[in-house]
Design an enzyme around this catalytic site. Sequence first.
Site, mmCIF file in Angstrom:
data_model
loop_
_atom_site.group_PDB
_atom_site.id
_atom_site.type_symbol
_atom_site.label_atom_id
_atom_site.label_comp_id
_atom_site.label_asym_id
_atom_site.label_seq_id
_atom_site.Cartn_x
_atom_site.Cartn_y
_atom_site.Cartn_z
ATOM 1 N N ASN A 149 20.354 39.456 55.650
ATOM 2 C CA ASN A 149 20.143 38.684 54.415
ATOM 3 C C ASN A 149 21.408 38.064 53.823
ATOM 4 O O ASN A 149 21.336 37.033 53.178
ATOM 5 C CB ASN A 149 19.401 39.527 53.366
ATOM 6 C CG ASN A 149 20.194 40.724 52.919
ATOM 7 O OD1 ASN A 149 20.752 41.449 53.748
ATOM 8 N ND2 ASN A 149 20.261 40.940 51.632
ATOM 9 N N GLU A 247 24.484 51.746 52.757
ATOM 10 C CA GLU A 247 24.049 50.821 51.699
ATOM 11 C C GLU A 247 22.637 50.392 52.038
ATOM 12 O O GLU A 247 22.431 49.572 52.945
ATOM 13 C CB GLU A 247 24.969 49.591 51.653
ATOM 14 C CG GLU A 247 26.393 49.881 51.208
ATOM 15 C CD GLU A 247 26.491 50.163 49.717
ATOM 16 O OE1 GLU A 247 25.495 50.016 48.998
ATOM 17 O OE2 GLU A 247 27.585 50.560 49.284
ATOM 18 N N CYS A 280 19.262 43.243 48.248
ATOM 19 C CA CYS A 280 19.057 44.669 47.970
ATOM 20 C C CYS A 280 19.073 44.939 46.474
ATOM 21 O O CYS A 280 18.391 45.824 45.986
ATOM 22 C CB CYS A 280 20.125 45.486 48.667
ATOM 23 S SG CYS A 280 21.780 44.892 48.305
ATOM 24 N N GLU A 451 30.855 50.788 48.462
ATOM 25 C CA GLU A 451 31.572 49.602 48.903
ATOM 26 C C GLU A 451 32.174 48.953 47.652
ATOM 27 O O GLU A 451 31.829 49.276 46.534
ATOM 28 C CB GLU A 451 30.616 48.603 49.572
ATOM 29 C CG GLU A 451 30.001 49.101 50.877
ATOM 30 C CD GLU A 451 30.869 48.832 52.105
ATOM 31 O OE1 GLU A 451 32.070 48.508 51.946
ATOM 32 O OE2 GLU A 451 30.338 48.957 53.215
HETATM 33 P P1 NAD Z 1 17.431 46.816 59.259
HETATM 34 O O1 NAD Z 1 17.628 48.228 58.837
HETATM 35 O O2 NAD Z 1 16.229 46.464 60.027
HETATM 36 O O3 NAD Z 1 18.667 46.322 60.140
HETATM 37 C C1 NAD Z 1 19.991 46.411 59.671
HETATM 38 C C2 NAD Z 1 20.928 46.434 60.868
HETATM 39 O O4 NAD Z 1 20.729 47.644 61.598
HETATM 40 C C3 NAD Z 1 20.702 45.302 61.875
HETATM 41 O O5 NAD Z 1 21.961 44.860 62.356
HETATM 42 C C4 NAD Z 1 19.911 45.985 62.971
HETATM 43 O O6 NAD Z 1 20.056 45.354 64.235
HETATM 44 C C5 NAD Z 1 20.555 47.359 62.979
HETATM 45 N N1 NAD Z 1 19.754 48.440 63.553
HETATM 46 C C6 NAD Z 1 18.409 48.502 63.713
HETATM 47 N N2 NAD Z 1 18.065 49.673 64.279
HETATM 48 C C7 NAD Z 1 19.213 50.369 64.499
HETATM 49 C C8 NAD Z 1 19.509 51.658 65.038
HETATM 50 N N3 NAD Z 1 18.557 52.480 65.487
HETATM 51 N N4 NAD Z 1 20.805 52.066 65.069
HETATM 52 C C9 NAD Z 1 21.785 51.260 64.589
HETATM 53 N N5 NAD Z 1 21.564 50.024 64.088
HETATM 54 C C10 NAD Z 1 20.288 49.581 64.025
HETATM 55 O O7 NAD Z 1 17.534 45.964 57.911
HETATM 56 P P2 NAD Z 1 17.301 44.391 57.738
HETATM 57 O O8 NAD Z 1 15.842 44.122 57.790
HETATM 58 O O9 NAD Z 1 18.216 43.644 58.660
HETATM 59 O O10 NAD Z 1 17.854 44.173 56.244
HETATM 60 C C11 NAD Z 1 17.102 44.329 55.105
HETATM 61 C C12 NAD Z 1 17.388 45.660 54.443
HETATM 62 O O11 NAD Z 1 18.786 45.786 54.159
HETATM 63 C C13 NAD Z 1 16.704 45.802 53.093
HETATM 64 O O12 NAD Z 1 16.140 47.089 52.964
HETATM 65 C C14 NAD Z 1 17.829 45.617 52.101
HETATM 66 O O13 NAD Z 1 17.596 46.200 50.847
HETATM 67 C C15 NAD Z 1 18.955 46.254 52.817
HETATM 68 N N6 NAD Z 1 20.245 45.780 52.265
HETATM 69 C C16 NAD Z 1 21.046 46.638 51.559
HETATM 70 C C17 NAD Z 1 22.232 46.186 50.981
HETATM 71 C C18 NAD Z 1 23.136 47.080 50.173
HETATM 72 O O14 NAD Z 1 24.308 46.759 50.014
HETATM 73 N N7 NAD Z 1 22.660 48.193 49.631
HETATM 74 C C19 NAD Z 1 22.593 44.851 51.161
HETATM 75 C C20 NAD Z 1 21.755 44.011 51.880
HETATM 76 C C21 NAD Z 1 20.583 44.487 52.440
#
Ligand code: NAD
Length: 472
Positions: A149, A247, A280, A451
């Site tokens: 995102n 995060e 997020c 962070e």
């Molecule tokens: P996601 O958890 O599907 O993927 C995040 C990352 O993890 C990607 O690079 C993905 O390829 C990787 N990943 C997937 N499975 C994995 C595994 N088993 N081991 C290691 N890495 C793996 O999340 P998304 O759909 O890409 O992003 C949206 C989510 O991120 C939302 O829940 C949002 O709230 C959260 N988010 C949090 C913050 C924050 O700072 N708190 C910021 C932005 C987004």
Amino acid sequence: MKQVDPWIGGRSASDAGWPRLEVSSPCDGTLVSSVALCDGLALDTAVAAAKQAAPAWAALPVSARGRVLRAIGDSIRRHAEELIDLECAETGKLRAEMSAFLTVSADYYDYYGGVIGAFFGDTINLGANQHAFTTREPYGVVGMITPWNGPLSQATRGIAAALAVGNAVVLKPSEFTPSTSVRLAEISEAAGLPPGLLNVVTGTGSEIGAALVSHPDVAMIAFTGSVATGIAVARAAADALKPTMLELGGKSPNIVFPDADLDKAAASAATICTSTGQQCAALSRLIVHESIQETLIRKVVALLETRRPGPTLAPITTPDQYEKVLSYFKVAEADGARLVTGGRAATEGELERGRYVHPTLYADVRPDMRIFREEIFGPVIGVTPFRDEEEAVALANDSDYGLVASLWTRDLSRALRVAGQLQAGQVIVNGGRTGVDTPFGGYKASGWGREKGFEALHGYSRSKTTVIGLDR
Ligand code: NAD
């Protein structure tokens, strides 16, 4: 279509044998990127390059590291248009929104390039014949995993702090939006970052992400993404007793008391349109005193309806996320929430080729409804009324998440009283500013570690105590 390959040890790596993922534009469905899904060998090479580069970097005086970081910040600004183009193509972000994220991304390097000079240990007085002190040491190789995102700002947020304390980084960006991460590594090296200190491996989470977490030469993991993946990452890291910074998601409350400036409160609620709610920290739960509920709803809806999918409201980035947002419209209807505006895809004319939805507000949302509890990650606000302060706090805290909480009141005593009770890593009163210098992270299912700000320097380093017995 742009070819996106990993950046390893100071050069672009490619291999004809790797499968590729084709990423389509959220705006019109045309193909924008072909992403290499690299293998474990590429990851090993990236980790080895980081491991080799880290000690010399850590041995530099902090002023030298700071200079390089500030040069990277300047370079990000010089490459602004190119980086904005790349990220907008894959995420669908509006240029104006991405321009703000670009500024923040560069600011992280200015900030950490400066404050690293004030990050050091303590001396501890143990008496005349002892000398005791602490030093802050880097982990060595940090593995970083980011979501789709906000790829550039989320990567720079962690990388700038991790490099500042003397680590090398292996970054695994989302396979759907990796372009700006790869370009960041290139321009960082052109700005003076020695090769091997920032490597970007492109690939899927289940293969390369998981392999990065369990790699024996990766000493710490900084993960940004969903709760489900965060749990999987924490489990895998625990097997190797590897520290993690997580995060995760949010379902952040925005509490409005009757004495609030309702125009400003309405404007804060309408920030759900920023990145089309794919944030997020999105303030997705509007918790409002019953006496001003209908007035505030009218003001928020008026603002939401100024946003036009396409020119002033970006699309949803990934096909799966688009389907997820649409599915919540059905969920909200089935649960009996009152639809006030939106609640549907935007498919008029050209929009049909993209992944657009209308900004949406539901009223009469109860805590037992799924749209009160679950992160939608779209431009959807649910409004829940409260009668008194105690109920407002209880509603705000009635969530698995605890990333951000916002509140609006002119009563300073109430503001501080309520802020103290809210279970969230950040509390924003009357639209207070947060930035690169304010720590950011979650309570509860929103994660752990911080962070941003000075606190991140602690997260990306560890403390060593040295005690010397002196001959007297
Ligand atoms: P996601 O958890 O599907 O993927 C995040 C990352 O993890 C990607 O690079 C993905 O390829 C990787 N990943 C997937 N499975 C994995 C595994 N088993 N081991 C290691 N890495 C793996 O999340 P998304 O759909 O890409 O992003 C949206 C989510 O991120 C939302 O829940 C949002 O709230 C959260 N988010 C949090 C913050 C924050 O700072 N708190 C910021 C932005 C987004």
